[in-house]
Design an enzyme around this catalytic site. Structure first.
Site, PDB file in Angstrom:
ATOM      1  N   PHE A   1      14.784   5.140  13.707  1.00 37.02           N
ATOM      2  CA  PHE A   1      14.460   6.524  13.308  1.00 37.02           C
ATOM      3  C   PHE A   1      14.532   6.730  11.800  1.00 37.02           C
ATOM      4  O   PHE A   1      14.537   7.859  11.333  1.00 37.02           O
ATOM      5  CB  PHE A   1      15.375   7.528  14.024  1.00 37.02           C
ATOM      6  CG  PHE A   1      15.439   7.322  15.514  1.00 37.02           C
ATOM      7  CD1 PHE A   1      14.344   7.603  16.303  1.00 37.02           C
ATOM      8  CD2 PHE A   1      16.581   6.809  16.110  1.00 37.02           C
ATOM      9  CE1 PHE A   1      14.380   7.386  17.670  1.00 37.02           C
ATOM     10  CE2 PHE A   1      16.629   6.606  17.476  1.00 37.02           C
ATOM     11  CZ  PHE A   1      15.530   6.898  18.261  1.00 37.02           C
TER      12      PHE A   1
ATOM     13  N   GLY B   1      10.971  -0.282  19.361  1.00 35.18           N
ATOM     14  CA  GLY B   1      11.036   0.350  20.667  1.00 35.18           C
ATOM     15  C   GLY B   1       9.870   1.303  20.843  1.00 35.18           C
ATOM     16  O   GLY B   1       9.711   1.950  21.878  1.00 35.18           O
ATOM     17  N   THR B   2       9.028   1.363  19.815  1.00 34.95           N
ATOM     18  CA  THR B   2       7.857   2.231  19.830  1.00 34.95           C
ATOM     19  C   THR B   2       6.738   1.687  20.702  1.00 34.95           C
ATOM     20  O   THR B   2       5.882   2.431  21.150  1.00 34.95           O
ATOM     21  CB  THR B   2       7.289   2.361  18.412  1.00 34.95           C
ATOM     22  OG1 THR B   2       7.095   1.036  17.897  1.00 34.95           O
ATOM     23  CG2 THR B   2       8.252   3.109  17.515  1.00 34.95           C
TER      24      THR B   2
ATOM     25  N   ILE C   1      -5.798   7.929  20.123  1.00 37.36           N
ATOM     26  CA  ILE C   1      -4.534   7.514  20.729  1.00 37.36           C
ATOM     27  C   ILE C   1      -4.743   6.111  21.307  1.00 37.36           C
ATOM     28  O   ILE C   1      -5.570   5.909  22.206  1.00 37.36           O
ATOM     29  CB  ILE C   1      -4.108   8.508  21.822  1.00 37.36           C
ATOM     30  CG1 ILE C   1      -3.821   9.883  21.201  1.00 37.36           C
ATOM     31  CG2 ILE C   1      -2.889   7.989  22.588  1.00 37.36           C
ATOM     32  CD1 ILE C   1      -2.677   9.923  20.195  1.00 37.36           C
TER      33      ILE C   1
ATOM     34  N   GLN D   1       6.471   8.390  22.487  1.00 35.83           N
ATOM     35  CA  GLN D   1       6.811   8.776  21.116  1.00 35.83           C
ATOM     36  C   GLN D   1       6.913  10.290  20.977  1.00 35.83           C
ATOM     37  O   GLN D   1       7.834  10.816  20.354  1.00 35.83           O
ATOM     38  CB  GLN D   1       5.772   8.234  20.138  1.00 35.83           C
ATOM     39  CG  GLN D   1       5.915   6.746  19.870  1.00 35.83           C
ATOM     40  CD  GLN D   1       7.262   6.425  19.267  1.00 35.83           C
ATOM     41  OE1 GLN D   1       7.592   6.852  18.175  1.00 35.83           O
ATOM     42  NE2 GLN D   1       8.068   5.675  19.999  1.00 35.83           N
TER      43      GLN D   1
ATOM     44  N   LYS E   1      -3.914   8.380  13.660  1.00 27.72           N
ATOM     45  CA  LYS E   1      -2.880   9.002  12.838  1.00 27.72           C
ATOM     46  C   LYS E   1      -1.538   8.612  13.454  1.00 27.72           C
ATOM     47  O   LYS E   1      -1.445   8.427  14.663  1.00 27.72           O
ATOM     48  CB  LYS E   1      -3.036  10.521  12.857  1.00 27.72           C
ATOM     49  CG  LYS E   1      -4.328  11.027  12.192  1.00 27.72           C
ATOM     50  CD  LYS E   1      -4.464  12.540  12.309  1.00 27.72           C
ATOM     51  CE  LYS E   1      -5.703  13.033  11.559  1.00 27.72           C
ATOM     52  NZ  LYS E   1      -5.904  14.503  11.746  1.00 27.72           N
TER      53      LYS E   1
ATOM     54  N   GLY F   1       4.834   8.632  15.378  1.00 29.59           N
ATOM     55  CA  GLY F   1       6.270   8.426  15.548  1.00 29.59           C
ATOM     56  C   GLY F   1       7.116   9.618  15.160  1.00 29.59           C
ATOM     57  O   GLY F   1       8.226   9.785  15.662  1.00 29.59           O
ATOM     58  N   GLU F   2       6.632  10.431  14.267  1.00 32.09           N
ATOM     59  CA  GLU F   2       7.482  11.482  13.709  1.00 32.09           C
ATOM     60  C   GLU F   2       7.047  12.899  14.034  1.00 32.09           C
ATOM     61  O   GLU F   2       7.872  13.818  14.084  1.00 32.09           O
ATOM     62  CB  GLU F   2       7.606  11.280  12.193  1.00 32.09           C
ATOM     63  CG  GLU F   2       8.520  10.114  11.904  1.00 32.09           C
ATOM     64  CD  GLU F   2       8.369   9.529  10.517  1.00 32.09           C
ATOM     65  OE1 GLU F   2       9.284   9.700   9.711  1.00 32.09           O
ATOM     66  OE2 GLU F   2       7.333   8.892  10.226  1.00 32.09           O
TER      67      GLU F   2
HETATM   68 MO1  MOS Z   1      11.013   6.976   9.751  1.00 33.80          MO
HETATM   69  S1  MOS Z   1      12.313   8.378   8.988  1.00 33.80           S
HETATM   70  O1  MOS Z   1       9.699   7.070   8.706  1.00 33.80           O
HETATM   71  O2  MOS Z   1      11.765   5.497   9.613  1.00 33.80           O
END
Ligand code: MOS
Length: 673
Positions: A224, A450-451, A563, A572, A635, A638-639
């Site tokens: 993370f 883990g993504t 996607i 995610q 795009k 993950g965040e």
């Molecule tokens: Mo994430 S905070 O871009 O590792």
């Protein structure tokens, strides 16, 4: 497509950093500062050195050789100054973990303490404007006249929000094993988000050429952001192995992670918004106060989101930084955007309430044609589509028109909405592809946290080669592979995938092998505003007697380009949203004002959402084609899932109760107060 490493993971065969079988391995255990500021007066290691199994004690009594320009957080044992409580001041190397731990307890460190300051506040005398904030953004921007815009507004809000220190808690604690060979080449098995980037930092810290360091990170159990930069444990493992003349393993405890793996800075954010009679914004001002250590300037870019989100004739954003006697903050899922959008999207909700407008409509009314700050065209922007689709799926039209009117027994019920956004960047990357025995082997120093990165890259390579995915073998997680950027900034798939596609195209031309380096391609990307967008909807129930808050429903609708894999993407998104729920209601690391450091240091005190907290989290996405991003049209995902969640939940709490709580987390005690 199932995760390629799914079987080895669920059967326990996947090897994580601490698990590599290494002959003759010894163990290092750190000794941490017990004061927040001052100097080491003396270190007495005699008792520790006499204990069973002890091989060495490292400390500033004998400073190990490190590069003079090493990052101060990594420059272990170079000086006697203490910058924060928990800083590593010594370490014991012993034959077993328990021997090292016991001996670390016996190292006597005495200090000359000085008064410390660990409190971020808006009247701090040391506040300053950094030259720039993270990701290279200017600290301050100004367009138009905010005071005039506010004066001309029909409706204004002037509100301040605070967010606490937050800690990443990946399932796999940080760990490393360091091995030196006879030629002085270093191998580090490290729980890191980037093998190549980690190698660069470790080499630089030790003053070695890069080719003398290799980092292996084949499986990583979450990060993370906390494993996105090299942490001190990896450097400690290397120094300890050099000193002991044996391979050395270090595995941080959960408690040590709170001191040594970074954290999300607390923020204080003031938002001033103005809107005319129809709800059009006349002014946005977003000021963010954040902290860093005295060692390193880390300036979280919390206010940059206001530069992207809404059309307005006047826009001012500013960052102020205080350097405190604390550990250096670092990356945590959507650093900048996550706390920034909590504040901006909460303030937009307050504006909607004050103006008597529906919060979805307020956002739609203020949709910009071009990037509000720089004026660049968007490569694609589908925030409105996300809001509309989310409203439809969520049943937004049945929402009660005013807050605080729906009650089911003791439970007050409400709903809230907030927008999400995250930049869609990519970075230069290399990759190779070869044919062997009729199969295709693709190599890139990517990381799977883990993504599902390994799986996504396999699909991307198969698509580029025009073959079935089971004929493609993607090798990642090793700095000996073609150089790749960190798994961070939601850039992994876009960056690594671009290089993989180009390498596969080169293989198709050559017939046997292909290599790609996307440096020039990335450099010539057109000037466009590239962002992913989303909309999050939350239903909350607030107990009128106990103040307990439940979230029976969370819905996220995202527009993130193509996607690659639905199952991985959903994972995610809902992971990010769950973490956002934690930010809204549970997560908080209290700073120890008296002694420095943190009071919350484990999962009994730092509460992350458990299954029962998240009964129904749904993530969907709209079709979005964007050919100006990268060969895959992706795009990052993950965040963005964490961005906006806390605001949606906070807005729903307001809708349920009629009360606005502006300090996260929204706890039962705050609700009852
Ligand atoms: Mo994430 S905070 O871009 O590792």
């Amino acid at each position: 497509m199932n995760r390629i490493e799914g079987r080895v993971k669920v059967t326990g065969l996947a090897t994580y950093a601490a698990e590599y079988p290494v002959e003759d391995v010894a163990y290092a255990y750190p000794v941490q500062a017990t004061i927040a500021r001052g100097r080491i007066d003396g270190i007495d290691a005699a008792e520790a050195l006499a204990m069973p199994g002890v091989l060495a004690v490292l400390s500033s009594d004998e400073p190990p050789e490190l590069a003079a320009d090493a990052d101060p957080e990594l420059a272990l044992f170079q000086g006697r100054e203490i910058a924060y409580r928990g800083q590593i001041v010594a370490a014991v190397v012993a034959g077993t973990y328990d021997q090292a731990r016991a001996a670390a307890d016996a190292v006597r460190v005495t200090y000359l303490p000085q008064p410390h300051d660990v409190t971020l506040r808006t009247d701090h005398a040391g506040l300053y404007t950094p030259d720039q904030v993270n990701a290279g953004f200017p600290a301050d921007t100004a367009k138009g006249d905010v005071e005039a815009g506010l004066a001309a507004a029909e409706t204004t809000v002037d509100v301040t929000y605070t967010t606490p220190v937050l800690h990443n808690n990946p399932m796999e604690p940080h760990a490393a094993i360091a091995l030196w060979d006879d030629e002085g080449t270093l191998l580090v098995y490290n729980s890191a988000q980037g093998a190549a980037t980690d190698r660069t930092t470790i080499a630089k810290t030790l003053g070695l050429p890069e080719e003398r360091v290799r980092v292996v990170n084949r499986h990583v159990g979450g990060g993370f952001g906390s494993k996105g930069t090299t942490r001190p444990h990896a450097v400690l493992a290397a120094l300890a192995a050099r000193k002991a003349g044996r391979p050395v393993k270090i595995a941080l405890t959960r408690q040590q992670m709170f001191d040594l793996t970074g954290y999300r800075t607390p923020t204080i954010q003031r938002l001033r918004l103005g809107a005319d009679r129809s709800g059009r914004l006349t002014a946005i001002e977003h000021e963010a106060y954040v902290q860093s250590s005295t060692l390193v300037e880390f300036a979280e870019q919390a206010a940059v989101v206001a530069r992207t989100m809404y059309a307005t004739p006047s826009l001012r954003t500013a960052h102020r930084l205080a350097r405190l006697d604390v550990a250096t903050p670092s990356w945590m899922r959507a650093p900048g955007e996550c706390p920034g959008m909590y504040a901006l999207e909460s303030a937009m909700d307050e504006l909607a309430t004050a103006a008597g407008l529906d919060p979805v409509e307020l956002r739609v009314i203020n949709e910009p044609d071009t990037d509000p700050d720089g004026g660049l065209p968007f490569s694609s922007r589908n925030l409105v589509a996300c809001l509309r689709e989310g409203a439809r799926r969520f049943g937004w039209d049945r929402r009660d028109p005013a807050p605080g009117i729906r009650r089911a027994g003791d439970w007050l019920v409400g709903t809230g909405v907030a927008a999400s956004t995250y930049p869609a960047r990519r970075a230069p990357c290399q990759a190779s592809a070869v044919v062997r025995d009729g199969d295709f082997h693709v190599r890139v120093a990517a990381t799977d946290l883990g993504t599902g990165a390994r799986t996504a890259l396999t699909k991307i390579a198969a698509g580029a080669l025009g073959v079935a995915p089971d004929r493609v073998h993607v090798e990642i997680g090793d700095s000996d592979l073609p150089k790749a950027p960190v798994a961070g900034g939601s850039m992994g798939t876009a960056s690594w995938g671009s290089a993989v596609v180009r390498a596969c195209e080169a293989l198709r031309r050559d017939g046997q092998e292909g290599f790609a380096d996307t440096t020039d391609e990335v450099k010539s990307d057109a000037a466009l505003a590239r962002h992913a967008f989303g909309a999050q909807f939350a239903e909350v129930r607030v107990n009128a007697v106990t103040g307990e808050i439940r979230v029976p429903r969370l819905l996220g609708v995202f527009a993130c380009g193509h996607i690659v894999d639905a199952e991985l993407a959903r994972s995610q998104f809902i992971g990010g949203m769950t973490m956002g729920l934690g930010m809204a209601l549970l997560e908080e690391t209290l700073t120890d004002l008296e002694f420095g450091g943190f009071l919350h240091r484990d999962l009994a005190q730092y509460h992350v959402p458990a299954c029962a907290d998240v009964p129904d989290v749904e993530a969907v996405w709209i079709d979005e084609q964007d050919d100006r991003l990268n060969p895959m049209g992706v795009k990052g995902i993950g965040e963005i899932g964490i961005v906006g969640t806390a605001a949606a939940i906070g807005n729903a709490v307001h809708h349920a109760t009629g009360r606005r709580i502006r300090d996260l987390p929204i706890t039962p005690a705050k609700v009852l107060a």
